[in-house]
Design a protein around this motif. Structure first.
Motif, short mmCIF file in Angstrom:
data_model
loop_
_atom_site.label_atom_id
_atom_site.label_comp_id
_atom_site.label_asym_id
_atom_site.label_seq_id
_atom_site.Cartn_x
_atom_site.Cartn_y
_atom_site.Cartn_z
N ILE A 1 0.84 -1.20 0.00
CA ILE A 1 0.00 0.00 0.00
C ILE A 1 0.88 1.24 0.00
O ILE A 1 0.63 2.20 -0.75
CB ILE A 1 -0.95 0.01 1.22
N CYS B 1 -5.54 -1.52 -0.65
CA CYS B 1 -6.17 -1.20 0.63
C CYS B 1 -7.34 -2.14 0.92
O CYS B 1 -7.51 -2.61 2.05
CB CYS B 1 -6.65 0.24 0.64
N CYS C 1 -5.91 -5.56 1.90
CA CYS C 1 -5.39 -5.53 3.26
C CYS C 1 -6.53 -5.53 4.28
O CYS C 1 -6.47 -6.25 5.27
CB CYS C 1 -4.49 -4.31 3.45
#
Length: 165
Positions: A105, A140, A143
């Motif tokens: 990220i 994102c 994750c």
């Protein structure tokens, strides 16, 4: 050799898994991971983006394997990692994915910021800003999906459970 489950029992197990938290979160991880690596691989990339692509493809493949092993209820066939250890195996996988997605990220945000100058209508050259921004969003989301899976797996592990579904 143990008796084989009936076709209706297999279908019920598959439906049960696909409706469970683990089934839904694994599908999201697979979709978001595929979105990330396809976005990157379909465009010109260089440097630290190779790390992001490595993380995305590695965990996409591993998640796909975990998904199908659990879906088909074949986790007992995996030596050293299956059976009673299957929840721990999934938890370790999700922790590793979440930890490696964090620097991915960071790389995508850095690349997006470095290419923000070309986000103008007057800019006529190849601009990867939107590609990097899209990849950063997918990273994102991946994750986040892995972190949700870690939290769920850790809670289940604390309660003493050993199975995913």
């Amino acid at each position: 050799m143990p008796p084989q489950p009936s076709q209706s029992q297999v279908r019920k197990n598959i439906q049960k898994f696909l409706k469970s938290f683990w089934g839904i979160i694994r599908i999201l991880q697979i979709v978001f991971g595929a979105g990330l690596w396809v976005t990157i691989a379909a465009n010109k990339y260089e440097g630290s983006i190779h790390f992001v692509l490595f993380v995305a493809v590695l965990f996409w493949l591993l998640t796909l394997a975990l998904f199908f092993l659990t879906l088909l209820d074949k986790q007992d066939l995996v030596p050293l990692l299956g059976g009673e250890r299957w929840l721990s195996t999934n938890l370790a996988h999700d922790v590793a994915a979440a930890v490696l997605y964090l620097p991915a990220i960071g790389v995508m945000i850095y690349k997006t910021d470095r290419n923000s100058y070309c986000n103008l209508e007057q800019y006529k050259h190849l601009c990867l800003y939107k590609v990097y921004l899209t990849a950063a969003v997918f990273a994102c989301l991946c994750c986040l999906a892995y972190l949700l899976s870690v939290i769920n797996g850790a809670c289940r592990k604390c309660r003493g459970e050993h199975t995913v579904i």
